[in-house]
Design an enzyme around this catalytic site. Structure first.
Site, PDB file in Angstrom:
ATOM      1  N   VAL A  84     -19.170   2.619  -4.082  1.00  0.00           N
ATOM      2  CA  VAL A  84     -19.515   1.204  -3.929  1.00  0.00           C
ATOM      3  C   VAL A  84     -20.925   1.055  -3.364  1.00  0.00           C
ATOM      4  O   VAL A  84     -21.733   0.275  -3.887  1.00  0.00           O
ATOM      5  CB  VAL A  84     -18.501   0.487  -3.001  1.00  0.00           C
ATOM      6  CG1 VAL A  84     -18.905  -0.961  -2.788  1.00  0.00           C
ATOM      7  CG2 VAL A  84     -17.094   0.551  -3.590  1.00  0.00           C
ATOM      8  N   LYS A  86       0.858  -1.183   0.000  1.00  0.00           N
ATOM      9  CA  LYS A  86       0.000   0.000   0.000  1.00  0.00           C
ATOM     10  C   LYS A  86       0.893   1.231   0.000  1.00  0.00           C
ATOM     11  O   LYS A  86       2.039   1.178   0.425  1.00  0.00           O
ATOM     12  CB  LYS A  86      -0.851  -0.017   1.278  1.00  0.00           C
ATOM     13  CG  LYS A  86      -2.103   0.804   1.203  1.00  0.00           C
ATOM     14  CD  LYS A  86      -3.263   0.020   0.640  1.00  0.00           C
ATOM     15  CE  LYS A  86      -4.507   0.868   0.569  1.00  0.00           C
ATOM     16  NZ  LYS A  86      -5.682   0.134   0.093  1.00  0.00           N
ATOM     17  N   GLY A 139     -23.472   4.600   3.958  1.00  0.00           N
ATOM     18  CA  GLY A 139     -22.588   5.146   2.922  1.00  0.00           C
ATOM     19  C   GLY A 139     -23.001   4.703   1.534  1.00  0.00           C
ATOM     20  O   GLY A 139     -22.814   3.542   1.164  1.00  0.00           O
ATOM     21  N   VAL A 140     -23.592   5.631   0.780  1.00  0.00           N
ATOM     22  CA  VAL A 140     -23.982   5.281  -0.599  1.00  0.00           C
ATOM     23  C   VAL A 140     -23.135   6.090  -1.582  1.00  0.00           C
ATOM     24  O   VAL A 140     -23.626   6.913  -2.345  1.00  0.00           O
ATOM     25  CB  VAL A 140     -25.508   5.456  -0.845  1.00  0.00           C
ATOM     26  CG1 VAL A 140     -26.236   4.177  -0.501  1.00  0.00           C
ATOM     27  CG2 VAL A 140     -26.101   6.615  -0.048  1.00  0.00           C
ATOM     28  N   GLY A 141     -21.817   5.829  -1.512  1.00  0.00           N
ATOM     29  CA  GLY A 141     -20.864   6.455  -2.431  1.00  0.00           C
ATOM     30  C   GLY A 141     -20.633   5.546  -3.626  1.00  0.00           C
ATOM     31  O   GLY A 141     -21.561   4.863  -4.102  1.00  0.00           O
TER      32      GLY A 141
HETATM   33  P1  NAD Z   1     -16.740   6.638  -1.344  1.00  0.00           P
HETATM   34  O1  NAD Z   1     -15.992   7.731  -0.683  1.00  0.00           O
HETATM   35  O2  NAD Z   1     -17.179   6.802  -2.756  1.00  0.00           O
HETATM   36  O3  NAD Z   1     -18.063   6.303  -0.495  1.00  0.00           O
HETATM   37  C1  NAD Z   1     -18.122   6.351   0.886  1.00  0.00           C
HETATM   38  C2  NAD Z   1     -19.423   7.047   1.248  1.00  0.00           C
HETATM   39  O4  NAD Z   1     -19.589   7.015   2.658  1.00  0.00           O
HETATM   40  C3  NAD Z   1     -19.434   8.519   0.824  1.00  0.00           C
HETATM   41  O5  NAD Z   1     -20.620   8.797   0.106  1.00  0.00           O
HETATM   42  C4  NAD Z   1     -19.397   9.255   2.165  1.00  0.00           C
HETATM   43  O6  NAD Z   1     -20.084  10.488   2.124  1.00  0.00           O
HETATM   44  C5  NAD Z   1     -20.079   8.266   3.077  1.00  0.00           C
HETATM   45  N1  NAD Z   1     -19.785   8.455   4.484  1.00  0.00           N
HETATM   46  C6  NAD Z   1     -18.657   8.896   5.078  1.00  0.00           C
HETATM   47  N2  NAD Z   1     -18.817   8.933   6.414  1.00  0.00           N
HETATM   48  C7  NAD Z   1     -20.063   8.483   6.664  1.00  0.00           C
HETATM   49  C8  NAD Z   1     -20.817   8.287   7.843  1.00  0.00           C
HETATM   50  N3  NAD Z   1     -20.317   8.570   9.066  1.00  0.00           N
HETATM   51  N4  NAD Z   1     -22.077   7.815   7.740  1.00  0.00           N
HETATM   52  C9  NAD Z   1     -22.614   7.537   6.529  1.00  0.00           C
HETATM   53  N5  NAD Z   1     -21.941   7.719   5.369  1.00  0.00           N
HETATM   54  C10 NAD Z   1     -20.696   8.182   5.447  1.00  0.00           C
HETATM   55  O7  NAD Z   1     -15.864   5.333  -1.159  1.00  0.00           O
HETATM   56  P2  NAD Z   1     -16.071   3.918  -1.850  1.00  0.00           P
HETATM   57  O8  NAD Z   1     -15.091   3.757  -2.929  1.00  0.00           O
HETATM   58  O9  NAD Z   1     -17.526   3.719  -2.127  1.00  0.00           O
HETATM   59  O10 NAD Z   1     -15.629   2.945  -0.674  1.00  0.00           O
HETATM   60  C11 NAD Z   1     -16.500   2.648   0.400  1.00  0.00           C
HETATM   61  C12 NAD Z   1     -15.809   1.709   1.396  1.00  0.00           C
HETATM   62  O11 NAD Z   1     -15.453   0.513   0.714  1.00  0.00           O
HETATM   63  C13 NAD Z   1     -14.496   2.259   1.965  1.00  0.00           C
HETATM   64  O12 NAD Z   1     -14.351   1.771   3.285  1.00  0.00           O
HETATM   65  C14 NAD Z   1     -13.439   1.649   1.076  1.00  0.00           C
HETATM   66  O13 NAD Z   1     -12.192   1.551   1.745  1.00  0.00           O
HETATM   67  C15 NAD Z   1     -14.045   0.287   0.835  1.00  0.00           C
HETATM   68  N6  NAD Z   1     -13.553  -0.359  -0.396  1.00  0.00           N
HETATM   69  C16 NAD Z   1     -13.708   0.248  -1.602  1.00  0.00           C
HETATM   70  C17 NAD Z   1     -13.241  -0.384  -2.748  1.00  0.00           C
HETATM   71  C18 NAD Z   1     -13.425   0.238  -4.109  1.00  0.00           C
HETATM   72  O14 NAD Z   1     -13.220  -0.469  -5.116  1.00  0.00           O
HETATM   73  N7  NAD Z   1     -13.824   1.501  -4.208  1.00  0.00           N
HETATM   74  C19 NAD Z   1     -12.613  -1.642  -2.655  1.00  0.00           C
HETATM   75  C20 NAD Z   1     -12.489  -2.246  -1.411  1.00  0.00           C
HETATM   76  C21 NAD Z   1     -12.972  -1.589  -0.276  1.00  0.00           C
END
Ligand code: NAD
Length: 346
Positions: free
Chosen positions: A184, A80, A180-182
């Site tokens: 993923v 990492k 969290g609806v980002g």
């Molecule tokens: P992202 O930043 O697009 O989405 C995260 C969402 O969570 C955002 O919309 C954010 O506003 C929201 N959030 C933050 N704090 C919050 C809270 N206290 N309560 C509710 N919502 C909250 O990130 P992502 O790429 O969707 O990743 C989400 C998770 O999955 C992370 O933990 C990341 O490490 C993990 N992950 C992602 C991937 C990938 O391919 N993107 C792969 C493995 C793991």
């Protein structure tokens, strides 16, 4: 600040620090283990309060990648990178180029990719200076962003867990709370909606939850209330450490299955979930779709082979659930043992 005796050091093969005065780059690359192949893991850009905080994060994340690749049966090791800085205000082309030079200097022992604070565009810029930048594919809808595959793998894993714990052969009417609806979380929500599940969502940004309400009929709850919902499945897709002493007693779900990394605040919380008969899908197993995607991008596997590989996340989880039940052991510990058997033997 100690490195070799750091509590998160865990036998790392290589930890490299880089300072580039011209661009202001301050970065650390950690390579935990390369027994199964070159170390692949994302590059996070974050305004760490101290060098110590950055070191701890990179060491923990790098070790996690070793386990994730091993459990996913891909020929990669764990590594990492972290860039210390604010990704909104301090990211420049010069800084990303310096990061590319840093990655290149390790000669392919570490391959980088997107993570929090870095994007596909950033990987392209880093890739102008190194052959070892992943997560970039020209001419596809998502440009190499692994999030859609992470979401699909999480959906497959969630289905397997719901079937195992709740005997559900389909997801019609299954109640799922998504934190969290980002990138993923929203895509996971879409898969679940298409399969007939009922959704409750939270996010710190109202436009994210409103989109889920508008497009998927999700019910919105504010902040912490997501932990109190009367649902079948809790799907953490935002932060780490959300399964902790404060939240465990509030969960009404029988399954915890989501994409967030490092969901358990401490290892003992896995045992607490088990004692409450809450089935936990270990985070690095269920969210491995992204790393599998980046692996296929680099090795040139077909889309069909990638899909089959990602769908094997369901079988891997069932194997873990069975072993955990037979040995009265938390699922996370069982996953660790299987991963260790693979990368330590290699
Ligand atoms: P992202 O930043 O697009 O989405 C995260 C969402 O969570 C955002 O919309 C954010 O506003 C929201 N959030 C933050 N704090 C919050 C809270 N206290 N309560 C509710 N919502 C909250 O990130 P992502 O790429 O969707 O990743 C989400 C998770 O999955 C992370 O933990 C990341 O490490 C993990 N992950 C992602 C991937 C990938 O391919 N993107 C792969 C493995 C793991």
């Amino acid at each position: 600040m100690s490195v070799f005796s750091h509590s998160a050091f865990d036998g790392h093969e290589h930890v490299a620090f880089c300072h580039d005065a011209k661009s202001g780059l301050k970065a650390i690359i950690a390579i935990h283990n390369t027994n199964l192949g070159p170390a692949l893991g994302g590059c996070r850009m974050w305004p760490y309060a101290s060098d110590e905080e950055a070191l701890r994060d990179v060491l923990r994340l790098s070790r996690g990648m070793t386990y994730k690749s091993a459990i996913s049966n891909i020929k990669l090791g764990g590594g990492k990178a972290v860039i210390i800085g604010n990704h909104r205000t301090q990211k420049t082309e010069a800084l990303l180029h310096a990061m590319g030079d840093f990655v290149e200097s390790l000669g392919g022992r570490y391959i980088t990719a997107e993570d929090s604070g870095t994007s596909v565009a950033d990987m392209k810029t880093i890739g102008e200076r190194t052959r070892y930048a992943g997560g970039v594919v020209e001419g596809t809808e998502h440009g190499g962003d692994p999030s859609p595959t992470t979401a699909y793998g999480t959906f497959v894993g969630l289905k397997a867990a719901a079937q195992y714990r709740l005997g559900r052969s389909d997801l019609q009417g299954l109640k799922v709370a998504i934190q969290g609806v980002g990138n993923v979380g929203f895509r996971l929500a879409k898969h679940l909606h298409d399969a007939g599940a009922e959704l409750i969502v939270s996010d710190i940004f109202a436009d994210n939850t409103e989109r889920a309400a508008r497009e998927l009929g999700a019910k919105i709850v504010e902040g912490d209330a997501i932990f109190d919902q009367d649902v079948d499945v809790f799907a953490p897709c935002a932060l780490g450490a959300i399964i902790n002493d404060d939240t465990i007693g509030r969960l009404k779900a029988a399954v915890v299955a989501g994409a967030a990394n490092n969901q358990l605040a401490e290892e003992r919380h896995g045992e607490l979930l088990r004692s409450r008969e809450i089935l936990y899908a270990p985070d690095y197993v269920i969210n491995a779709g992204g790393i599998i995607d980046v692996y296929y991008q680099r090795t040139g596997g077909s889309a069909e082979a990638l899909k089959t590989h990602v769908e094997s996340i369901g079988d891997t989880l069932v194997q873990i659930f069975d072993r955990a039940a037979q040995t009265s052991t938390p699922t996370g510990i069982v996953a660790n043992k299987i991963a260790e058997e693979r990368f330590m033997k290699a």
